[in-house]
Design a protein around this motif. Structure first.
Motif, PDB file in Angstrom:
ATOM      1  N   UNK A   5       0.733  -1.254  -0.036  1.00 54.90           N
ATOM      2  CA  UNK A   5       0.029   0.051   0.028  1.00 54.90           C
ATOM      3  C   UNK A   5       0.952   1.209   0.111  1.00 54.90           C
ATOM      4  N   UNK A   6       0.466   2.062  -0.802  1.00 54.71           N
ATOM      5  CA  UNK A   6       1.282   3.450  -0.879  1.00 54.71           C
ATOM      6  C   UNK A   6       0.421   4.420   0.072  1.00 54.71           C
ATOM      7  N   UNK A   7       0.828   5.309   0.804  1.00 52.39           N
ATOM      8  CA  UNK A   7       0.287   6.460   1.591  1.00 52.39           C
ATOM      9  C   UNK A   7       0.927   7.550   0.950  1.00 52.39           C
ATOM     10  N   UNK A   8      -0.091   8.548   0.332  1.00 53.19           N
ATOM     11  CA  UNK A   8       0.415   9.602  -0.386  1.00 53.19           C
ATOM     12  C   UNK A   8      -0.235  10.830  -0.088  1.00 53.19           C
ATOM     13  N   UNK A   9       0.394  12.009  -0.020  1.00 51.04           N
ATOM     14  CA  UNK A   9      -0.313  13.339   0.477  1.00 51.04           C
ATOM     15  C   UNK A   9       0.842  14.249   0.518  1.00 51.04           C
ATOM     16  N   UNK A  10       0.250  15.593   0.196  1.00 50.66           N
ATOM     17  CA  UNK A  10       1.096  16.806   0.278  1.00 50.66           C
ATOM     18  C   UNK A  10       1.591  16.974   1.735  1.00 50.66           C
ATOM     19  N   UNK A  11       2.892  17.712   1.790  1.00 52.22           N
ATOM     20  CA  UNK A  11       3.435  18.046   3.340  1.00 52.22           C
ATOM     21  C   UNK A  11       2.103  18.545   4.054  1.00 52.22           C
ATOM     22  N   UNK A  12       2.144  17.969   5.393  1.00 48.74           N
ATOM     23  CA  UNK A  12       1.164  18.605   6.159  1.00 48.74           C
ATOM     24  C   UNK A  12      -0.225  17.748   6.283  1.00 48.74           C
ATOM     25  N   UNK A  13      -0.414  16.840   5.294  1.00 51.33           N
ATOM     26  CA  UNK A  13      -1.708  16.192   5.094  1.00 51.33           C
ATOM     27  C   UNK A  13      -2.201  15.239   6.007  1.00 51.33           C
ATOM     28  N   UNK A  14      -1.011  14.764   6.895  1.00 44.07           N
ATOM     29  CA  UNK A  14      -1.467  13.886   7.916  1.00 44.07           C
ATOM     30  C   UNK A  14      -0.929  12.430   7.915  1.00 44.07           C
ATOM     31  N   UNK A  15       0.119  12.271   6.960  1.00 44.47           N
ATOM     32  CA  UNK A  15       0.807  11.037   6.565  1.00 44.47           C
ATOM     33  C   UNK A  15       1.539  10.745   7.735  1.00 44.47           C
TER      34      UNK A  15
END
Length: 322
Positions: free
Chosen positions: A30-40
């Motif tokens: 699984x890949x967990x993606x999101x911009x900086x500060x998204x909550x990753x």
């Protein structure tokens, strides 16, 4: 394997994660993606039990990560982004030390250490001090530490950050190999990497899930019907009115505003019209500098940007199934 149900994480009045729900099955990558500060990072810290959710529950192999933390954590191997290693130990000493910390049975300890060193390709450097290793080998040592105890789940935070292209390929191949025997969760900013390695992607933005789907489905979500990708320098934003000069243009969509001052657009044309020659002719006459112009192909990056931009504009909509 992993069940996340209605999870929210608050820091005072700030909501870092809002009502997360998803499942990860045994053997999935699984890949967990999101911009900086998204909550990753918050999400990964909750999955590993470093912080507790404010609301909801996280279950690892049937064990609640809060109520039965010790049993849940036995199933998890975690490789953090910053590669925290004991630099004055040799590779073999470090892996042995991790085996002691994880209470690996003394009778099995040496055998498991040897197996992990072989699995991660560290045999040639096992007697070298960690401080003298390249960044790529340090990433392998960190991954070896995560593998100690034979966890079923590997959580890898930015596993290729700071590596050169050769090292990235090597770590990517190692992750693919590990994915045959482990459930793997990867947080990464390199979307092409996620597209090649992961079977499913979870995209988050501003603390909310905006998509859960396969990379292929997300790529195909982007409308590619007769469109051109163009990256330009256009200080006066003349390109936005280009459809007045080129009647075959049906739509112009900004997909990326780069830090170097360039902007990337998708230009949609009427069916069966190839705009490339026309754009090469018209754009310079409008004092628009072309940095890239190509027929568009589905990419995870474009799907990611489309979803994030929709979310920013208030059109948050979940894609795929949990």
């Amino acid at each position: 394997m992993i069940q996340v149900k209605n999870v929210t994480k608050k820091y005072g009045s700030f909501v870092a994660i809002k009502n997360f729900s998803f499942e990860i099955k045994h053997g999935e990558v699984i890949g967990l993606l999101g911009p900086n500060g998204a909550g990753k990072s918050t999400t990964m810290n909750m999955l590993t039990g470093f912080i507790e959710p404010s609301e909801g529950s996280i279950t690892i192999n049937g064990n609640d990560i809060v109520k039965n933390a010790s049993e849940a954590k036995k199933s998890i191997g975690y490789m953090p982004e910053n590669v925290p290693l004991y630099l004055d130990l040799t590779v073999k000493e470090f892996v042995k030390y991790m085996a002691e910390l994880k209470f690996v049975c003394r009778k099995e300890r040496n055998k498991q250490v040897e197996e992990i060193i072989k699995e991660t390709g560290l045999q040639e450097v096992e007697n070298k001090l960690i401080r003298n290793l390249s960044r790529g080998y340090k990433q392998r040592v960190s991954m070896a530490g995560a593998l100690v105890g034979k966890p079923e789940i590997l959580i890898l935070d930015e596993p290729t950050v700071g590596l050169d292209p050769k090292q990235i390929v090597e770590i990517r191949e190692l992750i693919k190999k590990l994915g045959k025997d482990h459930t793997v969760i990867i947080s990464s900013h390199i979307l092409s990497e996620v597209s090649q390695i992961c079977e499913k992607v979870i995209i988050i933005n501003k603390g909310e899930i905006v998509a859960i789907d396969t990379p292929n489905n997300l790529e195909n979500m982007v409308d590619k019907n007769n469109s051109i990708i163009v990256t330009v320098e256009d200080s006066e934003n003349k390109i936005q009115n280009l459809n007045k000069k080129i009647k075959q243009i049906s739509k112009i969509e900004l997909i990326k505003d780069n830090q170097d001052g360039t902007k990337q657009y998708v230009i949609y044309a009427n069916q069966n019209i190839d705009l490339r020659k026309t754009l090469f002719d018209i754009l310079p006459k409008e004092n628009i500098t072309i940095f890239e112009l190509r027929k568009s192909e589905p990419t995870l990056e474009e799907a990611f940007m489309k979803l994030i931009n929709k979310d920013i504009e208030g059109g948050n909509e979940n894609v795929g199934n949990n």
